[in-house]
Every structure is written in structure tokens, then in C-alpha cells.
Design an enzyme around this catalytic site. Structure first.
Site, PDB file in Angstrom:
ATOM      1  N   HIS A 189       0.818  -1.220   0.000  1.00  0.00           N
ATOM      2  CA  HIS A 189       0.000   0.000   0.000  1.00  0.00           C
ATOM      3  C   HIS A 189       0.849   1.266   0.000  1.00  0.00           C
ATOM      4  CE1 HIS A 189      -3.846  -2.163   1.452  1.00  0.00           C
ATOM      5  NE2 HIS A 189      -3.986  -1.792   0.197  1.00  0.00           N
ATOM      6  N   HIS A 289      -6.986  -5.576 -11.022  1.00  0.00           N
ATOM      7  CA  HIS A 289      -7.288  -4.949  -9.728  1.00  0.00           C
ATOM      8  C   HIS A 289      -8.805  -4.909  -9.557  1.00  0.00           C
ATOM      9  CE1 HIS A 289      -7.708  -1.168  -7.195  1.00  0.00           C
ATOM     10  NE2 HIS A 289      -6.954  -1.944  -6.450  1.00  0.00           N
TER      11      HIS A 289
HETATM   12 MG   LIG Z   1      -3.432  -2.689  -4.107  1.00  0.00          MG
END
Ligand SMILES: [Mg+2]
Length: 379
Positions: A189, A289
Site C-alpha cells: 500500500h 485490480h
Molecule cells: Mg493494491
């Protein structure tokens, strides 16, 4: 066939777009610009001025027109363009009576391997999540941080030595918990600097993670390439970029081993297929994603079905559970960690009639985490 109307629907924490036609066929899409859904809906309003009255089957032409009519770009606009593109593919599939992937080259596989999302605010919860995933038949776990998912109101502070050693030990505990039967997709992240990312990657290399996702801020492709050149585990990145031009810059630098186009943000099925082909030419795998709704999952699976270099699909926790599954009439069948490629026409997914009433919009609060010194940190 002509486009007669376009609706934007805010449901739960998602933005859907419905494109209606005079043939009675409606196409469904979703915007992946989850931080700025209101702006993305605004871009759809602008697109309407062009799309109403057009033939919905000229998908590539409309993509080019919407992308190129003005020189403005960015996530909110690309989320809108993606939602429209997915809806047009849904219309084309329904019109011709075939799944979208049939129009994109046909099936390369019968099912798509997925990774399970692991969340938790303690190490024990995260380890438990890995064990639970294995029990449920998943062969990969992701969204798996070596740090803790600590509440954003807790100020951040750790020494470098503790941050690195704790993270290395934590990944070791994940590996011990599941053995070698489950792949670990380590999600950073964007929390590290390039120097930190190299140290941590070398420390966890021994545990053979499937990939190391977004170790640094994704804004500088040269910096990502510097990390990639100095580590021996694969980098996954790309969820925040949205064009073939950006993906090519990343690929050309050798900065990525798994690209992560978001079908609902990287130009829909039209553009994600092109991004996948660019990756294929670099022997790079595709991990679409997908932190969004079952509509996004359905679009990702259409892509997974028809690209040779599909590697793994992000599958958000609870998609088959209420309330998330209640947003759509039916979800894609999951069997032993694989989603079965559906054979219904179009995307193969429809919003439930009462979704808007049952799941009112929940705008995201703007939350940031602060360091103990008062400055902003990435988490
Ligand atoms: Mg990610």
C-alpha cells in the site's frame, strides 16, 4: 440500434452506469475511481452529450472519441469512460447472444484463479485470515500486509529496525500458517521509500511471495524500476494508472512483473485487453485490480477469460455474502479458489431491482493517517 438514455446510480459505495438502447437492451458498467465517484458521475453527464443517439456497437470508435475529444485526462474521467465501455460491451454481448469474451477472442481458460482478501487489525487476525482462506479452498491470499491495518486515528511511529524486522517476521508467520499450498500476495500500500522497499524485499525473499504490491508511491516509474532492479521478488503495480501509454512506460523500464489494470478505471475491457497485450510482449502477467462490486468482478472475469497472460484475480472478501451479493441478481460461481467463467450473454451480471433502495449510497469519508510528528503518512 441507438443509445437512448444513460443513468448513473450510486449504490452502497459504488457508482454504476446503465446505457439504455431503443432495442430494449441495457448495458451495465462500473467506475473504479472510488475516491472520486461524484466527479466520475459528472464526466458521464458530459459523455451523454455525445453518446445519446449513437450506435452502441461502435465501441472502439466511441472510446477514441471520448478519450480524444478534449485533452483532459485522469482517474475520474477514465473511470467514467471505463464504465461506459463495459456497458457497451455488455450491450454487444446481449445483442449477439454471447459473453463479452467471445467477442474479444474467445475463451483461453475455463476458470480463473483468485486470491482471497485478508483484513485484520492484529497479526493474529491476519494469520487467522490466511488459515481460513486455505480452509475454504483458496490457493492464494492477498491484500496481505506485513504491517498492521491499524486504525487511521492512531498516530504512526516505528523505528526503521523494528519496522523492517517485524514485517519480515510477520511474513514468515504467514508462510508458517499455510505452508507452501497457498501463495502470499504481499500488499505494501505504497508505505515505503525505495530504500526501505529494497531492504524489506530482501528480507522476505526467503518466503517466496507471489508478488510484492505497490511497495512505493506509484508516481515515479524510474523509482519503481530502481526497486525492481535491486530485489528478487516480483513487483505488482498499476492500479492507479489508466492508459496503455503509462503501462508501456512501466513495462519498458522493467519496473513490474505483474500489471494490475483496473478494468473499471483503465479504459474498460477495450483498453484493458490492450494493456494485457503490452504486458504479454514483456512476459508479464496480469492480475486485474478489483476492490469494487460484483459488477467489476464480472468485467474482470470477461478479461481473464480471453487473455493468455492472466495470472490471478483479486476477489474482494464477502462477495458471495450479504450484503454485497444482494446488489446483483446472481454472482459468479466460486469453486475451490477459482471463479468459473460464465457463459451468459454480455457481462453475465445484472443489478438487483431494489439495489438502490436496499443499499443507499455511502460516500467515503476523507481519512488520512498522521505520523507521531503530525505529518501525513501513506497507509
Ligand atoms: Mg493494491
Amino acid at each position: 440500434m441507438k443509445i437512448t438514455a444513460i443513468d448513473t446510480l450510486f449504490i452502497d459505495r459504488y457508482l454504476f452506469v446503465q446505457v439504455h438502447t431503443d432495442a430494449g437492451i441495457t448495458g451495465l458498467g462500473e467506475s473504479g475511481a472510488w475516491g472520486y465517484l461524484e466527479a466520475s458521475a459528472g464526466a458521464v453527464e458530459t459523455f451523454k452529450r455525445y453518446l445519446i443517439g449513437q450506435d452502441p456497437l461502435r465501441i472502439e470508435h466511441h472510446w477514441q472519441a471520448l478519450y480524444r475529444w478534449s485533452h483532459f485526462r485522469g482517474a475520474a474521467i477514465m473511470g467514467a469512460l471505463s464504465a461506459v465501455d463495459i456497458a457497451l460491451w455488455d450491450i454487444a454481448g446481449k445483442h449477439l447472444g454471447v459473453p463479452c469474451y467471445q467477442l474479444l477472442g474467445g475463451k483461453c481458460r475455463d476458470k480463473a484463479r483468485v486470491y482471497y482478501h485478508v483484513f485484520g487489525q492484529t497479526k493474529e487476525e491476519l494469520i487467522q485470515g490466511c488459515v481460513e482462506a486455505k480452509k475454504q479452498g483458496f490457493t492464494a491470499v492477498g491484500h496481505l500486509t506485513p504491517f498492521l491495518d491499524e486504525p487511521r486515528h492512531v498516530p504512526y511511529f516505528q523505528t526503521h529496525a523494528r519496522k523492517m524486522q517485524d514485517a519480515i517476521d510477520t511474513v514468515g508467520r504467514y508462510r508458517d500458517a499455510v505452508g507452501n499450498d497457498v501463495d502470499l500476495c504481499i500488499e505494501i500500500h505504497r508505505q515505503l521509500t525505495p530504500a526501505e522497499a529494497i531492504v524489506l524485499a530482501r528480507g522476505i525473499e526467503q518466503f517466496h511471495p507471489f508478488f510484492y504490491e505497490d511497495p512505493i508511491l506509484p508516481d515515479n516509474f524510474d523509482a519503481m524500476a530502481l526497486v525492481a532492479q535491486n530485489i528478487h521478488i516480483p513487483i505488482a503495480t498499476g492500479e492507479r494508472i489508466h492508459t496503455i501509454y503509462e503501462f508501456e512506460m512501466l513495462l519498458q523500464r522493467g519496473a513490474v512483473q505483474y500489471v494490475r489494470p483496473d478494468v473499471c478505471m483503465a479504459g474498460g475491457l477495450t483498453h484493458s485487453k490492450k494493456i494485457s497485450a503490452l504486458a504479454e510482449a514483456h512476459h508479464v502477467g496480469v492480475v486485474p485490480h478489483n476492490p469494487l462490486s460484483p459488477v467489476s468482478t464480472a468485467a474482470c472475469i470477461q478479461l481473464a477469460a480471453c487473455i493468455p497472460n492472466f495470472a490471478l484475480q483479486e476477489y474482494p472478501l464477502g462477495e458471495n455474502e450479504l450484503p454485497k451479493s444482494g446488489i446483483v441478481k446472481s454472482t459468479i460461481r466460486l469453486e475451490n479458489g477459482f471463479l468459473i467463467i460464465p457463459d451468459a450473454p454480455g457481462l453475465g451480471v445484472e443489478l438487483a431491482e431494489d439495489a438502490q433502495q436496499r443499499f443507499p449510497y455511502r460516500p467515503l469519508p476523507v481519512q488520512i493517517r498522521l505520523h507521531a510528528d503530525g505529518s501525513v503518512v501513506d497507509q
